[in-house]
Design an enzyme around this catalytic site. Structure first.
Site, short mmCIF file in Angstrom:
data_model
loop_
_atom_site.label_atom_id
_atom_site.label_comp_id
_atom_site.label_asym_id
_atom_site.label_seq_id
_atom_site.Cartn_x
_atom_site.Cartn_y
_atom_site.Cartn_z
CG PHE A 37 51.06 66.82 11.65
CD1 PHE A 37 51.76 66.20 10.63
CD2 PHE A 37 50.10 66.09 12.35
CE1 PHE A 37 51.51 64.88 10.30
CE2 PHE A 37 49.85 64.77 12.02
CZ PHE A 37 50.56 64.17 11.00
CG ASP A 38 46.64 70.02 13.38
OD1 ASP A 38 46.78 68.79 13.19
OD2 ASP A 38 46.44 70.52 14.50
CB SER A 83 35.59 36.36 20.29
OG SER A 83 35.78 35.10 19.74
CG LEU A 84 30.92 37.57 23.42
CD1 LEU A 84 30.25 38.90 23.69
CD2 LEU A 84 30.47 36.53 24.44
CE LYS A 119 30.43 42.18 20.70
NZ LYS A 119 31.26 43.01 19.86
CB CYS A 427 39.24 26.99 -8.03
SG CYS A 427 40.74 26.42 -8.82
CB CYS A 434 44.65 27.68 -7.96
SG CYS A 434 43.74 29.22 -8.15
S1 IVH Z 1 32.29 39.52 27.67
C1 IVH Z 1 33.62 35.37 26.83
N1 IVH Z 1 30.91 41.70 27.84
O1 IVH Z 1 32.97 41.95 22.72
C2 IVH Z 1 33.25 36.75 27.20
N2 IVH Z 1 32.40 41.48 26.00
O2 IVH Z 1 33.22 39.37 20.93
C3 IVH Z 1 33.77 37.78 26.27
N3 IVH Z 1 32.49 43.43 24.52
O3 IVH Z 1 36.32 41.01 22.97
C4 IVH Z 1 33.75 39.14 26.76
N4 IVH Z 1 31.02 44.64 25.62
O4 IVH Z 1 35.73 43.46 23.35
C5 IVH Z 1 31.82 41.02 27.13
N5 IVH Z 1 29.62 43.58 28.16
C6 IVH Z 1 30.54 42.92 27.45
C7 IVH Z 1 31.13 43.46 26.28
C8 IVH Z 1 32.07 42.69 25.57
C9 IVH Z 1 31.85 44.59 24.58
C10 IVH Z 1 33.45 43.05 23.46
C11 IVH Z 1 34.80 42.61 23.94
C12 IVH Z 1 35.02 41.22 23.44
C13 IVH Z 1 34.02 41.14 22.34
C14 IVH Z 1 33.51 39.71 22.22
#
Ligand code: IVH
Length: 672
Positions: A37-38, A83-84, A119, A427, A434
């Site tokens: 494969f490689d 999410s953040l 993060k 548009c 459309c």
């Molecule tokens: S806290 C509401 N802490 O970032 C709190 N997230 O956009 C949400 N992530 O889906 C999670 N490092 O995958 C938190 N120290 C950290 C983080 C972290 C990475 C990622 C995580 C999450 C995304 C949020």
């Protein structure tokens, strides 16, 4: 060798590669040795190096990892995975803190303490521990429902299988990031575009033995559901995670105030490439859990946390062409097609030019050499033009004044609030006339936050559209699966999986359905408000252009812009038709029970300033208890709450309508 012969030989190898790639990674039944494969991959890459006209999209140089298996069972998260919100500049960090202080009604000079964490750019996972034993693990999925990947997670050394400790909660979801270190990625980088893809692909393999082959790591940083959880601060929790045997980041810190956050940000940005894993920013969390819970959430992200993204990476490339994309709301977005370049490990071949003004401000032209910037998961964009490299014969770019898809006129909307014309041309056609808008509407309809149909992604929608299988959202419920089964790239299994997923999506909450319709200015929050007001699909389907749309103005959060947009939407016959057709298939699912309904059917309006608590927080508490805030005094109002310096007109009107007039103390009693 002549070119035709080379092409033929290359195609044959690509075909073989696709076959073995699938057998190996997805079906987990390899028919050839790893060595074979490689070598096959190497032969393809060598050919591409020699002959630059060879660039199949399925080449090992192009494919981003491998398709993960679709064979996992789904399961609901006990507490949603959110999410953040992102911030980039200092002003945005200041604004994040300002909003927190406003909500908590804190003095400007007060200090907020944050837990600051890197993060990590990996894949988040949620691990359930019952009485100290790791019992199951889920991927994030759409935040509400993830895939059960317990066995794969068990192969990760950093994940403790059993925890014996007095202060370990009896039932808890430990959440964190699964990732691969840059050093380990080096060894397998030929197969994946970046470390994140490698982690994601490997974590979602059907066979845990495949997962085991790639050295994944886990860093814990938060929790979901919990029972017997006795911590006051995020920093204490992080420390405890460590004591329980989880890895946490050694760069976690507790920091006060924006200036110190910025100092730390600059330091971390300088060393980010020396870290052993990819970090695309910092996460700021209000450290105190009590404050976190008061602050709560907006839509899908907490008010108490934010991601401060690192500045982007950039590179130079040439603009080959400028294409105009038409979005779901008719927005015309110019996109630069560029010579593919590697920016920070990701191959970029498109860059957004945002809008017409941006093109003219920067005088961006086809043929120009430009600097392209890419930051994390944000779409790459053109930063500047290298004028020294401009061809003397190049011409200014002229933005089209007709929709490239349906040839309707395009216009800039006037914004009544800002008293300015929008920068975006749209548009002007409505409904599904459309083609491009129609396709985007269908994509939105099936997207994660809408009907969330597994196996029906954007590419499939485009294919089905080209094959004339769908023209309207409801037609996904009329698909002929016998036909689909015979399409190129499909088979019995994939077509019956799709059928199952589509059937499942028929059970949906009213708020999701309203959001899925893709009405302009009606996002998830507004869809929720409207669904609470309209109550049933039956009622929704009765709305016509003569409806009393102004009644929506009584909903706090809905304004003139939304009302105008709703009016426009329900004046279009195609939209009405779609809703009526959908009624035949959709079964509205009741939203999960409200936790506490002590203010059910109670409505409030606040006039004047309250002491020690912000309006936003009062609103949030009332809504958490199923109460509602109205925006005007009318006979639907139950309580007028009077604070300092109230509006006399409102009090007088309330008196004449015999509405209960209460002060802050009385409100607090009601709220307990
Ligand atoms: S806290 C509401 N802490 O970032 C709190 N997230 O956009 C949400 N992530 O889906 C999670 N490092 O995958 C938190 N120290 C950290 C983080 C972290 C990475 C990622 C995580 C999450 C995304 C949020």
């Amino acid at each position: 060798m002549n070119n035709e012969f080379v092409k033929k030989k290359y195609k044959k190898k690509i075909k073989e590669f696709i076959k073995h790639n699938r057998l190996y990674f997805d079906k987990n039944t390899p028919q050839v040795s790893d060595k074979y494969f490689d070598e096959l991959k190497k032969e393809i890459l060598d050919l591409e190096k020699k002959f630059d006209f060879l660039n199949d999209k399925n080449s090992p140089s192009k494919i981003i990892g491998f398709e993960p298996s679709k064979n996992f069972k789904k399961s609901k998260h006990r507490v949603k995975m959110l999410s953040l919100a992102n911030v980039f500049k200092k002003e945005e960090v200041e604004n994040f803190e300002k909003k927190i202080k406003n909500f908590l009604d804190l003095d400007k000079s007060s200090k907020i303490e944050y837990s600051v964490e890197p993060k990590i750019d990996g894949i988040s996972a949620s691990l359930t521990y019952k009485n100290g034993t790791f019992v199951s693990g889920l991927s994030r999925g759409d935040g509400e429902e993830g895939e059960l990947i317990t066995e794969n997670l068990k192969t990760i050394k950093d994940i403790p299988k059993k925890i014996i400790s007095n202060n370990f909660p009896s039932d808890i979801d430990i959440r964190g990031e699964v990732f691969i270190s840059n050093k380990d990625f080096e060894k397998i980088k030929d197969n994946f575009a970046n470390p994140r893809n490698a982690a994601s692909g490997s974590l979602r393999q059907k066979d845990p033995n495949q997962t085991k082959k790639i050295p994944l790591q886990f860093i814990a940083y938060t929790y979901g559901y919990q029972k017997n959880f006795n911590f006051e601060k995020q920093s204490q929790y992080l420390k405890a995670l460590n004591e329980w045997g989880f890895k946490t980041s050694k760069f976690n810190k507790v920091i006060n105030g924006v200036n110190n956050l910025m100092k730390n940000y600059e330091q971390m940005e300088n060393i980010r490439f020396e870290l052993e894993y990819d970090v695309d920013g910092l996460v700021y969390k209000v450290n105190d859990f009590k404050l976190q819970s008061r602050l709560g959430y907006v839509s899908n992200s907490p008010r108490w946390a934010s991601a401060h993204k690192f500045s982007a990476e950039s590179s130079f490339s040439k603009i080959l062409n400028i294409e105009i994309q038409v979005g779901r709301t008719g927005a015309l977005t110019p996109v630069a097609k560029i010579n593919p370049v590697n920016i920070g490990g990701v191959i970029v071949s498109n860059a957004t030019l945002h809008n017409e003004d941006e093109i003219s401000r920067k005088d961006i032209r086809v043929g120009d050499t430009v600097k392209i910037e890419r930051a994390g998961d944000v779409i790459p964009h053109v930063l500047s033009v290298d004028l020294s490299k401009r061809n003397k014969l190049s011409k200014k770019y002229i933005f089209p004044n007709k929709c490239p898809s349906c040839k309707s006129t395009v216009s800039k909307e006037y914004n009544n609030q800002t008293k300015k014309f929008d920068a975006i041309r749209r548009c002007t056609s409505e409904g599904f006339e459309c083609e491009k808008i129609a396709i985007e509407k269908i994509k939105h309809f099936i997207s994660k936050d809408s009907l969330n149909i597994d196996g029906l992604g954007k590419k499939v929608v485009e294919k089905f559209w080209d094959l004339k299988l769908i023209r309207f959202p409801h037609e996904i419920f009329l698909l002929d699966f016998n036909k689909i089964e015979k399409l190129d790239g499909w088979g019995k299994l994939s077509s019956s999986n799709l059928k199952y997923a589509i059937n499942k999506s028929k059970n949906i909450s009213l708020e999701k359905l309203i959001y899925a319709l893709g009405i302009r200015h009606i996002g998830q929050e507004n869809a929720k408000l409207i669904s609470q007001n309209i109550k049933s699909l039956e009622n929704l389907s009765k709305i016509r252009s003569n409806y009393n749309f102004n009644s929506f103005l009584n909903i706090d959060g809905i304004g003139e812009t939304q009302v105008q947009s709703l009016k426009k939407f329900f004046s279009n016959k195609d939209n009405i038709k779609v809703i009526n057709e959908l009624k035949k298939f959709i079964k509205i699912e009741k939203e999960e029970k409200q936790i506490s309904g002590r203010l059910q059917n109670q409505t409030f309006l606040i006039t004047g300033k309250l002491n020690g608590i912000s309006r936003a927080e009062v609103k949030s508490i009332i809504e958490k208890n199923s109460g509602k805030i109205l925006s005007s005094v009318n006979n639907k109002l139950k309580y007028l709450v009077v604070g300092e310096k109230p509006t006399t007109k409102k009090i007088n009107l309330a008196k004449s309508l015999k509405i209960n007039i209460i002060n802050q103390k009385e409100l607090e009693l009601l709220l307990n």
